[in-house]
Write a protein that holds these residues in place. Structure first.
Motif, short mmCIF file in Angstrom:
data_model
loop_
_atom_site.label_atom_id
_atom_site.label_comp_id
_atom_site.label_asym_id
_atom_site.label_seq_id
_atom_site.Cartn_x
_atom_site.Cartn_y
_atom_site.Cartn_z
N ASN A 97 44.19 29.13 46.33
CA ASN A 97 43.71 27.75 46.31
C ASN A 97 43.30 27.38 47.73
O ASN A 97 43.36 28.21 48.64
CB ASN A 97 44.79 26.80 45.76
N GLU A 111 32.56 33.95 30.36
CA GLU A 111 32.08 32.61 30.06
C GLU A 111 32.99 31.52 30.65
O GLU A 111 32.53 30.47 31.06
CB GLU A 111 32.04 32.46 28.53
N TYR A 112 34.31 31.82 30.72
CA TYR A 112 35.27 30.81 31.17
C TYR A 112 35.68 30.98 32.64
O TYR A 112 36.47 30.19 33.14
CB TYR A 112 36.51 30.85 30.28
N ALA A 113 35.15 31.98 33.31
CA ALA A 113 35.51 32.21 34.72
C ALA A 113 34.78 31.22 35.61
O ALA A 113 33.59 30.96 35.43
CB ALA A 113 35.17 33.64 35.12
N ASP A 114 35.49 30.67 36.59
CA ASP A 114 34.83 29.78 37.54
C ASP A 114 34.02 30.61 38.54
O ASP A 114 34.17 31.83 38.63
CB ASP A 114 35.86 28.91 38.27
N GLU A 115 33.14 29.94 39.27
CA GLU A 115 32.20 30.63 40.17
C GLU A 115 32.91 31.41 41.27
O GLU A 115 32.50 32.51 41.63
CB GLU A 115 31.23 29.63 40.81
N ILE A 116 34.00 30.84 41.81
CA ILE A 116 34.70 31.51 42.91
C ILE A 116 35.36 32.79 42.42
O ILE A 116 35.25 33.85 43.03
CB ILE A 116 35.75 30.56 43.54
N THR A 117 36.04 32.71 41.26
CA THR A 117 36.70 33.90 40.71
C THR A 117 35.69 34.98 40.37
O THR A 117 35.88 36.15 40.70
CB THR A 117 37.50 33.52 39.44
#
Length: 200
Positions: free
Chosen positions: A148, A183-189
């Motif tokens: 984080n 589809e559910y992964a955020d951009e950073i991950t």
């Protein structure tokens, strides 16, 4: 004006409500559960809290919780004393231990850099880490902080600080969880997963 219970029951609800992750309704449920619990169960909770407050302390070397200091991990000759895994909190040590993949030592910072909460580098257990590295055979430091904003800030600070030594500094790989969908992964991950790709 909201109504409150009288005396002891309200004080118990208020006490539980101060615990992390427990809101007013949860605190009320726990308080009424304790009210209906047997004397034996209530006394067991009281004894467990008393024992923790009397016996548990922080290891003088790594900062992990223990009943005897140095802790069992620090004094275990079977551990790899050439590697230190840096974590934020004592509970993170158990998370790493559960993997059964790591056999080195630990260092608990006691939090992460967070200017919004007025937590600066000097408030963390960083000076003791630097002292440990001066007089030891440590060859690698693994930065295993939470992914984080605060964890990233602390990782960057420590990486910069340790770049002045000859010690190898690594961090945990990050990316997509097993069983997750793109589809559910955020951009950073997803970005980190791409950056950390490897041969198959």
């Amino acid at each position: 004006m909201a109504l409150a219970y009288d005396g002891a029951i309200q004080r118990l609800i208020d006490a539980f409500a101060h615990l992390p992750g427990i809101g007013p309704k949860g605190a009320q449920r726990i308080a009424f559960y304790m009210l209906n619990a047997s004397d034996e169960e209530s006394q067991g909770l009281i004894d467990a809290i008393t024992e923790v407050k009397e016996k548990v302390r922080f290891c003088e070397i790594c900062g992990n919780v223990c009943e005897t200091s140095p802790c069992p991990v620090c004094v275990d000759p079977r551990r790899d004393h050439g590697v230190i895994c840096v974590v934020e909190e004592p509970k993170d040590v158990m998370s790493v231990e559960r993997t059964r993949e790591y056999r080195g030592l630990y260092h608990v910072l006691g939090g992460a850099i967070n200017p919004m909460a007025n937590v600066q580098p000097g408030d963390l257990n960083i000076a003791k880490l630097i002292e440990r590295l001066k007089d030891s055979e440590v060859k690698e430091v693994i930065l295993a902080l939470n992914p984080n904003v605060e964890g990233e800030a602390t990782t960057s600070f420590l990486a910069q600080l340790l770049s002045q030594t000859d010690i190898k500094v690594t961090r945990l790989a990050s990316g997509l969880p097993v069983g997750g969908d793109l589809e559910y992964a955020d951009e950073i991950t997803l970005g980190r997963a791409l950056a950390g790709r490897r041969n198959v």
